[in-house]
Design a protein around this motif. Structure first.
Motif, PDB file in Angstrom:
ATOM      1  N   GLN A 144      15.796  -4.183   7.969  1.00  0.00           N
ATOM      2  CA  GLN A 144      15.454  -5.469   8.566  1.00  0.00           C
ATOM      3  C   GLN A 144      13.942  -5.678   8.567  1.00  0.00           C
ATOM      4  OE1 GLN A 144      17.640  -7.791   9.349  1.00  0.00           O
ATOM      5  NE2 GLN A 144      15.980  -9.202   9.876  1.00  0.00           N
ATOM      6  N   GLU A 145      13.193  -4.637   8.861  1.00  0.00           N
ATOM      7  CA  GLU A 145      11.733  -4.731   8.830  1.00  0.00           C
ATOM      8  C   GLU A 145      11.244  -5.088   7.433  1.00  0.00           C
ATOM      9  OE1 GLU A 145       9.348  -1.710  10.814  1.00  0.00           O
ATOM     10  OE2 GLU A 145      11.163  -0.953  11.760  1.00  0.00           O
ATOM     11  N   VAL A 146      11.852  -4.457   6.425  1.00  0.00           N
ATOM     12  CA  VAL A 146      11.459  -4.723   5.038  1.00  0.00           C
ATOM     13  C   VAL A 146      11.786  -6.170   4.674  1.00  0.00           C
ATOM     14  CG1 VAL A 146      11.912  -4.146   2.622  1.00  0.00           C
ATOM     15  CG2 VAL A 146      11.684  -2.323   4.313  1.00  0.00           C
ATOM     16  N   LYS A 147      12.965  -6.635   5.048  1.00  0.00           N
ATOM     17  CA  LYS A 147      13.377  -8.005   4.712  1.00  0.00           C
ATOM     18  C   LYS A 147      12.459  -9.038   5.369  1.00  0.00           C
ATOM     19  CE  LYS A 147      18.275  -7.298   3.664  1.00  0.00           C
ATOM     20  NZ  LYS A 147      19.686  -7.593   4.044  1.00  0.00           N
ATOM     21  N   GLN A 148      11.905  -8.700   6.526  1.00  0.00           N
ATOM     22  CA  GLN A 148      10.986  -9.617   7.184  1.00  0.00           C
ATOM     23  C   GLN A 148       9.670  -9.751   6.423  1.00  0.00           C
ATOM     24  OE1 GLN A 148      10.658  -8.059  11.166  1.00  0.00           O
ATOM     25  NE2 GLN A 148      12.606  -8.958  11.836  1.00  0.00           N
ATOM     26  N   LYS A 149       9.307  -8.704   5.679  1.00  0.00           N
ATOM     27  CA  LYS A 149       8.050  -8.717   4.924  1.00  0.00           C
ATOM     28  C   LYS A 149       8.202  -9.382   3.557  1.00  0.00           C
ATOM     29  CE  LYS A 149       6.083  -4.590   7.110  1.00  0.00           C
ATOM     30  NZ  LYS A 149       4.863  -5.237   7.636  1.00  0.00           N
ATOM     31  N   LEU A 150       9.410  -9.380   3.032  1.00  0.00           N
ATOM     32  CA  LEU A 150       9.625  -9.893   1.675  1.00  0.00           C
ATOM     33  C   LEU A 150       9.204 -11.358   1.483  1.00  0.00           C
ATOM     34  CD1 LEU A 150      12.959  -8.188   0.545  1.00  0.00           C
ATOM     35  CD2 LEU A 150      10.797  -8.207  -0.712  1.00  0.00           C
ATOM     36  N   PRO A 151       9.587 -12.289   2.374  1.00  0.00           N
ATOM     37  CA  PRO A 151       9.243 -13.699   2.136  1.00  0.00           C
ATOM     38  C   PRO A 151       7.741 -13.963   2.062  1.00  0.00           C
ATOM     39  CG  PRO A 151      10.953 -13.516   3.812  1.00  0.00           C
ATOM     40  CD  PRO A 151      10.418 -12.136   3.578  1.00  0.00           C
TER      41      PRO A 151
END
Length: 241
Positions: A144-151
């Motif tokens: 979830q932390e990684v997905k928050q950084k992707l955009p």
């Protein structure tokens, strides 16, 4: 659960037990059946004491994982030394005002690398033992932390975050199937350490060979430093429990 210590690993304790047996039987004229358990107790107590004075050892029951961990710990130490050298060199060479952004980025990334061996030591002891399988919940939190950084990422940084997301999704699948995900995690950390080391080397070479008064070349190194920041954040996320 209390575990007995093998006294054969502690010759001093065996020697003390032998001396106590000799003194009791030969000099104290005590019966051997009495002194044997006493000497054995002294030996075991001595071995336990010596064991308690040692640094904790891995009890992973997984030789491949232990090999990978030892390799990662060594790589982290090498990286920390490399980062420390780059930090000192950058501080010496980057003194002009238009170089401050590059210097600040390098110092931050080098600080992270210098702290890495200690963080890996902490991680190793956290995953050591019978209840060390990384939970699905923990992996999902990392994802979830990684997905928050992707955009908000782009270019090489976005690529790094996507690769980490893919790796975490594979580990979540393994964890749900009851597999031990520790080896995969350590291998991921090892790969990232090598990538960080490569970027540090490129930056060190550029600092030594570039015209440091050329703003275009400085900007090129800032882009490399930003890429290094992305990798370092990936690495920090993986070594965090």
């Amino acid at each position: 659960m209390f575990k007995l210590v093998n006294p054969l690993y502690y010759p001093v304790a065996v020697l003390v037990g032998g001396v106590s047996l000799f003194v009791g039987v030969r000099l104290g004229s005590l019966p051997s059946p009495v002194m044997l358990p006493v000497a054995a107790g002294i030996t075991m107590a001595g071995a336990s004491f010596l064991k308690s004075r040692e640094s904790p050892s891995l009890t992973l029951d997984n030789p491949e994982l232990e090999r990978e961990i030892n390799s990662v710990k060594m790589s982290a130490l090498v990286l920390a030394n490399q980062a420390n050298d780059l930090r000192l060199e950058a501080k010496k060479l980057l003194t002009d005002s238009f170089q401050i952004e590059l210097l600040a980025g390098l110092q931050t990334n080098c600080d992270r690398a210098v702290e890495l061996p200690g963080k890996i030591d902490t991680l190793v002891w956290n995953i050591n033992g019978d209840n060390s399988l990384l939970s699905v919940e923990s992996l999902q939190k990392q994802l979830q932390e990684v997905k928050q950084k992707l955009p908000s990422s782009s270019g090489v940084a976005k690529q790094h975050w996507q690769q980490l997301a893919d790796s975490l999704q594979r580990n979540i699948k393994l964890a749900k199937e009851g597999e031990d995900t520790r080896l995969a995690r350590i291998i991921n950390i090892s790969t990232l350490i090598q990538d960080v080391a490569g970027l540090l080397q490129r930056l060190q070479t550029k600092i030594r060979t570039s015209d440091l008064h050329d703003s275009e070349q400085i900007n090129g190194m800032i882009l490399l430093s930003d890429e290094l920041s992305s990798l370092s954040e990936n690495l920090e996320l993986l070594v965090r429990k």
